[in-house]
Design an enzyme around this catalytic site. Structure first.
Site, PDB file in Angstrom:
ATOM      1  N   LYS A 250       0.816  -1.031   0.158  1.00 26.55           N
ATOM      2  CA  LYS A 250       0.178   0.111   0.113  1.00 26.55           C
ATOM      3  C   LYS A 250       0.914   1.285  -0.206  1.00 26.55           C
ATOM      4  CE  LYS A 250      -4.178   1.848   2.227  1.00 26.55           C
ATOM      5  NZ  LYS A 250      -5.548   1.550   2.828  1.00 26.55           N
TER       6      LYS A 250
ATOM      7  N   GLU B  72      -9.885   0.492  11.434  1.00 27.74           N
ATOM      8  CA  GLU B  72     -10.907   0.919  10.409  1.00 27.74           C
ATOM      9  C   GLU B  72     -12.025  -0.326  10.580  1.00 27.74           C
ATOM     10  OE1 GLU B  72     -10.472   1.215   5.856  1.00 27.74           O
ATOM     11  OE2 GLU B  72     -10.697  -0.856   6.242  1.00 27.74           O
TER      12      GLU B  72
HETATM   13  P1  GTP Z   1      -7.271  -0.100   0.169  1.00 30.61           P
HETATM   14  O1  GTP Z   1      -5.677   0.595  -0.053  1.00 30.61           O
HETATM   15  O2  GTP Z   1      -7.313  -1.312  -0.672  1.00 30.61           O
HETATM   16  O3  GTP Z   1      -7.222  -0.037   1.508  1.00 30.61           O
HETATM   17  O4  GTP Z   1      -7.945   1.125  -0.548  1.00 30.61           O
HETATM   18  P2  GTP Z   1      -8.777   2.629  -0.010  1.00 30.61           P
HETATM   19  O5  GTP Z   1      -8.014   2.931   1.142  1.00 30.61           O
HETATM   20  O6  GTP Z   1      -8.716   3.364  -1.013  1.00 30.61           O
HETATM   21  O7  GTP Z   1     -10.062   1.957   0.489  1.00 30.61           O
HETATM   22  P3  GTP Z   1     -11.249   1.802   0.153  1.00 30.61           P
HETATM   23  O8  GTP Z   1     -12.418   2.617   0.385  1.00 30.61           O
HETATM   24  O9  GTP Z   1     -11.425   1.485  -1.761  1.00 30.61           O
HETATM   25  O10 GTP Z   1     -11.751   0.274   0.625  1.00 30.61           O
HETATM   26  C1  GTP Z   1     -10.711  -0.912   0.332  1.00 30.61           C
HETATM   27  C2  GTP Z   1     -11.402  -2.242   0.674  1.00 30.61           C
HETATM   28  O11 GTP Z   1     -12.795  -2.135   0.496  1.00 30.61           O
HETATM   29  C3  GTP Z   1     -10.697  -3.368   0.101  1.00 30.61           C
HETATM   30  O12 GTP Z   1      -9.540  -3.831   0.671  1.00 30.61           O
HETATM   31  C4  GTP Z   1     -12.192  -4.190  -0.023  1.00 30.61           C
HETATM   32  O13 GTP Z   1     -12.077  -4.870   1.127  1.00 30.61           O
HETATM   33  C5  GTP Z   1     -13.219  -3.342  -0.299  1.00 30.61           C
HETATM   34  N1  GTP Z   1     -13.495  -2.935  -1.665  1.00 30.61           N
HETATM   35  C6  GTP Z   1     -13.428  -1.574  -1.813  1.00 30.61           C
HETATM   36  N2  GTP Z   1     -13.995  -1.947  -3.243  1.00 30.61           N
HETATM   37  C7  GTP Z   1     -14.411  -2.995  -3.489  1.00 30.61           C
HETATM   38  C8  GTP Z   1     -14.929  -3.768  -4.710  1.00 30.61           C
HETATM   39  O14 GTP Z   1     -14.943  -2.994  -5.830  1.00 30.61           O
HETATM   40  N3  GTP Z   1     -15.406  -5.207  -4.437  1.00 30.61           N
HETATM   41  C9  GTP Z   1     -14.841  -5.708  -3.264  1.00 30.61           C
HETATM   42  N4  GTP Z   1     -15.397  -7.070  -3.214  1.00 30.61           N
HETATM   43  N5  GTP Z   1     -14.497  -5.158  -2.192  1.00 30.61           N
HETATM   44  C10 GTP Z   1     -14.110  -3.959  -2.103  1.00 30.61           C
HETATM   45 MG    MG Z   2      -7.982  -1.370   3.244  1.00 31.75          MG
END
Ligand code: GTP
Ligand code: MG
Length: 246
Positions: free
Chosen positions: A84, A170
């Site tokens: 990440k 989270e």
């Molecule tokens: P990360 O770096 O992945 O944590 O992304 P972010 O910080 O931008 O967070 P986001 O709000 O996109 O949420 C990430 C998490 O939500 C992922 O690890 C999944 O558990 C879930 N998630 C987000 N989008 C999707 C999707 O389109 N499909 C599925 N199955 N899960 C999703």
């Molecule tokens: Mg995440």
């Protein structure tokens, strides 16, 4: 009662492990720092999980209803943290990690009804050792894929020797239906190497909408037939939660 403690990689063991003895001091210091940071997130996860379990228990006692169907929790693996940080082009240091990565301690709370999600958050908001750092309401505004869940980051106060630290946890709140969709969509996307046809993606999005409508209708039946949190309100007032801004 805790019957068995899992073996922890403690700081004092660091100097006694044959394999690690030859590491230079800088690397040892980094490992020590990582172990300290990780343990703080582990404590935060434990305290937040206890709060959620207590709330579920409280609701069972007072409203004869368990809002939480089940929970899952995890600490982000070092590989996933590094991935990440690299993806977001962050500086690779602990200060940046603490400031920018909120999902090291993560809990997924699967609820029976949509309303339960907002009720639990309302109850958590009343607790003085918690403060909201971030919310993403993908229930009201789903992602393009059709993904629905409510992501919320709480800072929880932890008490150490002579200091209080705020550590982010989270929580991803979902209904059973949203969880079913997210699990299968994730698997389908993974199995297809992220290569689903446009038509299939559109279908998945429409299945998510269908499940959301089922969630709303199930909620209506539940409200019509139970006393619930608000003492038996049978009109559509419960829909406040859908329009509620945290
Ligand atoms: P990360 O770096 O992945 O944590 O992304 P972010 O910080 O931008 O967070 P986001 O709000 O996109 O949420 C990430 C998490 O939500 C992922 O690890 C999944 O558990 C879930 N998630 C987000 N989008 C999707 C999707 O389109 N499909 C599925 N199955 N899960 C999703
Ligand atoms: Mg995440």
């Amino acid at each position: 009662m805790i019957l068995q403690k899992t073996e922890k990689f403690t700081l004092s063991r660091l100097n006694n492990i044959e394999l690690l003895r030859d590491l230079d001091d800088e690397t040892k210091a980094l490992i020590k720092q990582y172990l300290n940071v990780e343990s703080e997130y582990r404590y935060a996860l434990r305290e937040m999980s206890a709060k959620l379990e207590n709330l579920d228990d409280y609701c069972q006692r007072h409203f004869d209803h368990n809002p939480i169907h089940h929970m899952e929790s995890r600490i982000k693996t070092p590989e996933s943290i590094l991935e990440k940080m690299r993806r977001r082009e962050y500086d690779m240091d602990f200060k940046t990690l603490r400031k920018n990565v909120y999902d090291i301690a993560g809990i997924r709370v699967i609820c029976n009804y949509i309303n339960d999600i907002y009720q639990i958050i309302n109850l958590l908001c009343q607790q003085r050792d918690l403060s909201i750092q971030l919310t993403k309401d993908y229930i009201v505004t789903p992602k393009q894929t059709g993904y629905r869940s409510l992501h919320i980051v709480f800072d929880i106060e932890l008490y150490f020797n002579n200091e209080i630290k705020k550590v982010p946890v989270e929580i991803q709140f979902r209904t059973i239906a949203m969880d079913m969709w997210a699990s299968l969509e994730h698997e389908l996307r993974y199995k297809s190497n992220n290569n689903l046809a446009e038509e299939e993606k559109n279908n998945l999005k429409s299945y998510s909408d269908t499940l959301y409508n089922i969630d709303l209708n199930m909620q209506r039946i539940y409200i019509n037939n139970t006393v619930g949190f608000d003492g038996g309100n049978k009109d559509d007032d419960w829909l406040w939660c859908i329009n509620w801004k945290i």
